[in-house]
Design a protein around this motif. Structure first.
Motif, PDB file in Angstrom:
ATOM      1  N   SER A  84      51.027  39.345  44.382  1.00 35.69           N
ATOM      2  CA  SER A  84      50.686  40.377  43.395  1.00 35.69           C
ATOM      3  C   SER A  84      50.935  39.877  41.976  1.00 35.69           C
ATOM      4  O   SER A  84      50.153  40.173  41.062  1.00 35.69           O
ATOM      5  N   THR A  85      51.999  39.119  41.776  1.00 34.22           N
ATOM      6  CA  THR A  85      52.257  38.538  40.463  1.00 34.22           C
ATOM      7  C   THR A  85      51.156  37.555  40.081  1.00 34.22           C
ATOM      8  O   THR A  85      50.700  37.522  38.928  1.00 34.22           O
ATOM      9  N   ALA A  86      50.725  36.755  41.053  1.00 34.97           N
ATOM     10  CA  ALA A  86      49.635  35.812  40.792  1.00 34.97           C
ATOM     11  C   ALA A  86      48.345  36.543  40.445  1.00 34.97           C
ATOM     12  O   ALA A  86      47.609  36.139  39.526  1.00 34.97           O
ATOM     13  N   LEU A  87      48.052  37.652  41.157  1.00 35.45           N
ATOM     14  CA  LEU A  87      46.842  38.416  40.865  1.00 35.45           C
ATOM     15  C   LEU A  87      46.895  39.017  39.467  1.00 35.45           C
ATOM     16  O   LEU A  87      45.873  39.046  38.750  1.00 35.45           O
ATOM     17  N   ASN A  88      48.040  39.494  39.060  1.00 32.96           N
ATOM     18  CA  ASN A  88      48.167  40.048  37.710  1.00 32.96           C
ATOM     19  C   ASN A  88      47.921  38.985  36.648  1.00 32.96           C
ATOM     20  O   ASN A  88      47.288  39.251  35.613  1.00 32.96           O
ATOM     21  N   MET A  89      48.413  37.785  36.887  1.00 30.96           N
ATOM     22  CA  MET A  89      48.193  36.703  35.915  1.00 30.96           C
ATOM     23  C   MET A  89      46.729  36.305  35.850  1.00 30.96           C
ATOM     24  O   MET A  89      46.192  35.999  34.779  1.00 30.96           O
ATOM     25  N   VAL A  90      46.046  36.314  36.996  1.00 35.84           N
ATOM     26  CA  VAL A  90      44.613  36.032  36.997  1.00 35.84           C
ATOM     27  C   VAL A  90      43.858  37.134  36.243  1.00 35.84           C
ATOM     28  O   VAL A  90      42.911  36.854  35.483  1.00 35.84           O
ATOM     29  N   VAL A 127      45.775  49.912  39.880  1.00 33.72           N
ATOM     30  CA  VAL A 127      44.845  50.156  40.988  1.00 33.72           C
ATOM     31  C   VAL A 127      44.432  48.852  41.662  1.00 33.72           C
ATOM     32  O   VAL A 127      44.022  48.850  42.833  1.00 33.72           O
ATOM     33  N   PHE A 128      44.548  47.724  40.952  1.00 31.11           N
ATOM     34  CA  PHE A 128      44.212  46.437  41.556  1.00 31.11           C
ATOM     35  C   PHE A 128      45.245  46.033  42.610  1.00 31.11           C
ATOM     36  O   PHE A 128      44.954  45.180  43.452  1.00 31.11           O
ATOM     37  N   LEU A 129      46.455  46.608  42.555  1.00 26.76           N
ATOM     38  CA  LEU A 129      47.523  46.245  43.490  1.00 26.76           C
ATOM     39  C   LEU A 129      47.545  47.146  44.716  1.00 26.76           C
ATOM     40  O   LEU A 129      48.296  46.878  45.653  1.00 26.76           O
ATOM     41  N   LYS A 130      46.745  48.217  44.709  1.00 22.47           N
ATOM     42  CA  LYS A 130      46.701  49.096  45.872  1.00 22.47           C
ATOM     43  C   LYS A 130      45.825  48.501  46.967  1.00 22.47           C
ATOM     44  O   LYS A 130      44.963  47.645  46.705  1.00 22.47           O
ATOM     45  N   ARG A 131      46.061  48.953  48.196  1.00 19.22           N
ATOM     46  CA  ARG A 131      45.179  48.536  49.291  1.00 19.22           C
ATOM     47  C   ARG A 131      43.776  49.087  49.062  1.00 19.22           C
ATOM     48  O   ARG A 131      43.612  50.241  48.653  1.00 19.22           O
ATOM     49  N   VAL A 152      36.772  54.713  41.481  1.00 16.22           N
ATOM     50  CA  VAL A 152      37.677  53.592  41.243  1.00 16.22           C
ATOM     51  C   VAL A 152      37.093  52.301  41.813  1.00 16.22           C
ATOM     52  O   VAL A 152      37.182  51.233  41.199  1.00 16.22           O
ATOM     53  N   VAL A 153      36.474  52.391  42.979  1.00 14.82           N
ATOM     54  CA  VAL A 153      35.912  51.195  43.615  1.00 14.82           C
ATOM     55  C   VAL A 153      34.808  50.600  42.755  1.00 14.82           C
ATOM     56  O   VAL A 153      34.698  49.368  42.606  1.00 14.82           O
ATOM     57  N   ASN A 154      33.976  51.436  42.159  1.00 13.87           N
ATOM     58  CA  ASN A 154      32.892  50.940  41.319  1.00 13.87           C
ATOM     59  C   ASN A 154      33.418  50.233  40.086  1.00 13.87           C
ATOM     60  O   ASN A 154      32.909  49.175  39.676  1.00 13.87           O
ATOM     61  N   LEU A 155      34.439  50.792  39.470  1.00 17.62           N
ATOM     62  CA  LEU A 155      35.018  50.165  38.279  1.00 17.62           C
ATOM     63  C   LEU A 155      35.694  48.844  38.624  1.00 17.62           C
ATOM     64  O   LEU A 155      35.598  47.867  37.862  1.00 17.62           O
ATOM     65  N   TYR A 188      44.499  38.500  47.993  1.00 22.63           N
ATOM     66  CA  TYR A 188      45.623  39.431  47.890  1.00 22.63           C
ATOM     67  C   TYR A 188      45.470  40.581  48.866  1.00 22.63           C
ATOM     68  O   TYR A 188      46.438  40.983  49.538  1.00 22.63           O
ATOM     69  N   GLN A 189      44.260  41.132  48.988  1.00 28.05           N
ATOM     70  CA  GLN A 189      44.028  42.250  49.894  1.00 28.05           C
ATOM     71  C   GLN A 189      44.229  41.844  51.353  1.00 28.05           C
ATOM     72  O   GLN A 189      44.785  42.605  52.152  1.00 28.05           O
ATOM     73  N   SER A 190      43.809  40.661  51.722  1.00 29.89           N
ATOM     74  CA  SER A 190      43.991  40.207  53.107  1.00 29.89           C
ATOM     75  C   SER A 190      45.465  40.026  53.447  1.00 29.89           C
ATOM     76  O   SER A 190      45.918  40.398  54.547  1.00 29.89           O
ATOM     77  N   ILE A 191      46.246  39.488  52.505  1.00 29.51           N
ATOM     78  CA  ILE A 191      47.681  39.311  52.749  1.00 29.51           C
ATOM     79  C   ILE A 191      48.387  40.656  52.762  1.00 29.51           C
ATOM     80  O   ILE A 191      49.244  40.919  53.614  1.00 29.51           O
ATOM     81  N   LEU A 192      48.015  41.539  51.847  1.00 31.26           N
ATOM     82  CA  LEU A 192      48.649  42.859  51.791  1.00 31.26           C
ATOM     83  C   LEU A 192      48.372  43.637  53.070  1.00 31.26           C
ATOM     84  O   LEU A 192      49.270  44.283  53.633  1.00 31.26           O
ATOM     85  N   THR A 193      47.153  43.574  53.565  1.00 30.35           N
ATOM     86  CA  THR A 193      46.805  44.288  54.795  1.00 30.35           C
ATOM     87  C   THR A 193      47.514  43.697  55.997  1.00 30.35           C
ATOM     88  O   THR A 193      48.004  44.423  56.876  1.00 30.35           O
TER      89      THR A 193
END
Length: 425
Positions: free
Chosen positions: A250-256, A280-284, A305-308, A326-331
């Protein structure tokens, strides 16, 4: 109407029948402050001389008045002026006086006040506040805590739990090491240093047979701990904490996301959405609403939210790939799917951004990371303990003495923790 002796005993929590009150309390000025003072006398003839042991050579030798700090009823302090009978042993010429369980020998703080000080100390109050509440100095409060610490043996080296949790926190001016029992979620010990040399020196004091009984050690992705555990605990499995796995990606995704934001104008809707609604980018992705439109103040119109999110991901293919990783690891972590997590780690391809470093670490310690989903143990509770330790430190505005800090931690979190939880129930 005068108070009875029984009323005064109940108010001051006195149980010794040898303390006899001579008169009602009165207001006196002590240390430039009005105080409530009671006068009493203690006359208990000892059975023998504490020095030589003779029993028939003891005679009375006057009185010695002691001013004892008693429990207060309000804002003014309360004292008990106790006249203790003194005795002289004619055999060895030793003088001594009567003793009571209401106050310790050589001390002027009554036992009820000491108990109240300890009770306030486990509620995370500062030493100054406790001292002002009970009309004693902050140094006296610390001495009461230290004397209580001497009654507990928290440096045992004969037993270890089967499941351990490792972590570190900043104590005084350096990082300290803490380990806890994962089963009962209690602190085992705190060390002033977290270096491999100090940890090896500490754990090698435990017999090898005891260390072999350890089955799992939960920790974050600290390379020093990962390589140290097999040497100290031959049969233990290293389990990486699930929270740290998600936190790393999640930290890496925020930096990207921040890197992508720098490539678009600040007045664009994508920039404003990523700036104000970054959480919202960090939610499943399964939890996001793709049907109902909602007004978003960041962009100024109604949309899903999905469209944005899709519009933001279209700005950079590497951003979309990092988001999907990130989503695959979170899931996988949420559903405890070992196969899916391993697939996400192995199939990852370099994107040229911060996600590469996080995935490289997960791939390097893949075996330990996968065990996080096979075992129920983690050091999440230890993170909560560290948060409580931080509150203790903030209440005192920091500690310079490491021993005083550790005694306060054990007082609040170990020695009286069971009693505190029972009171809460």
């Amino acid at each position: 109407m005068p108070l009875t002796s029984k009323s005064i005993r109940l108010a001051l929590e006195i149980t010794d029948p040898n303390i006899i009150f001579l008169e009602d309390g009165e207001i006196e000025t002590i240390h430039n402050q009005a105080a409530l003072v009671y006068h009493a006398k203690l006359t208990v003839k000892p059975d023998h001389c504490p020095n030589c042991g003779f029993t028939d050579q003891i005679v009375r030798f006057g009185f010695n008045q002691v001013r004892i700090v008693a429990p207060s009823f309000g804002y003014r302090p309360t004292y008990l002026k106790l006249s203790c009978q003194r005795f002289l042993c004619q055999a060895c010429q030793t003088t001594f006086q009567s003793r009571t369980d209401y106050v310790r020998p050589g001390c002027v703080i009554s036992e009820p006040v000491r108990q109240m000080v300890l009770f306030d100390a486990i509620s995370n109050h500062s030493l100054t506040d406790i001292g002002q509440r009970h009309h004693i100095s902050d140094k006296t409060v610390q001495r009461v805590i230290d004397e209580e610490a001497n009654l507990h043996n928290f440096q045992q080296i004969t037993w270890l739990p089967e499941h351990l949790a490792f972590d570190e926190f900043k104590a005084t001016d350096r990082m300290s090491f803490i380990w806890a029992n994962s089963d009962c979620q209690e602190i085992g010990a705190i060390l002033p240093s977290r270096t491999s040399y100090q940890l090896t020196k500490y754990f090698e004091r435990f017999p090898l047979t005891v260390r072999r009984q350890v089955k799992t050690v939960s920790l974050d992705l600290n390379a020093g701990y990962v390589h140290l555990v097999p040497r100290l605990f031959p049969n233990a499995k290293v389990v990486v904490d699930r929270f740290h796995i998600v936190q790393m990606v999640s930290t890496a995704l925020n930096m990207v996301r921040v890197q992508v934001m720098k490539t678009v104008p600040k007045t664009s809707t994508e920039y404003r959405f990523m700036k104000r609604e970054w959480k919202v980018f960090l939610k499943r992705f399964e939890e996001l609403d793709a049907v109902n439109t909602v007004y978003h103040a960041s962009v100024g119109y109604f949309d899903t939210v999905v469209n944005l999110i899709s519009k933001c991901l279209d700005l950079d293919p590497a951003f979309r790939a990092a988001y999907e990783t990130y989503q695959s690891i979170l899931t996988a972590v949420k559903e405890r799917d070992v196969t899916a997590l391993e697939e996400a780690i192995v199939s990852y391809k370099a994107l040229g951004n911060r996600m590469d470093q996080s995935m490289k670490s997960l791939r390097k310690y893949r075996c330990q990371v996968l065990k996080a989903l096979r075992y129920d143990y983690s050091n999440g509770f230890l993170e909560g303990i560290n948060s409580q330790i931080k509150k203790i430190k903030n209440t005192a505005y920091g500690y310079q003495n490491w021993s005083n800090f550790i005694n306060r931690i054990f007082l609040e979190r170990v020695w009286f923790w069971l009693s505190k939880r029972k009171l809460a129930v």
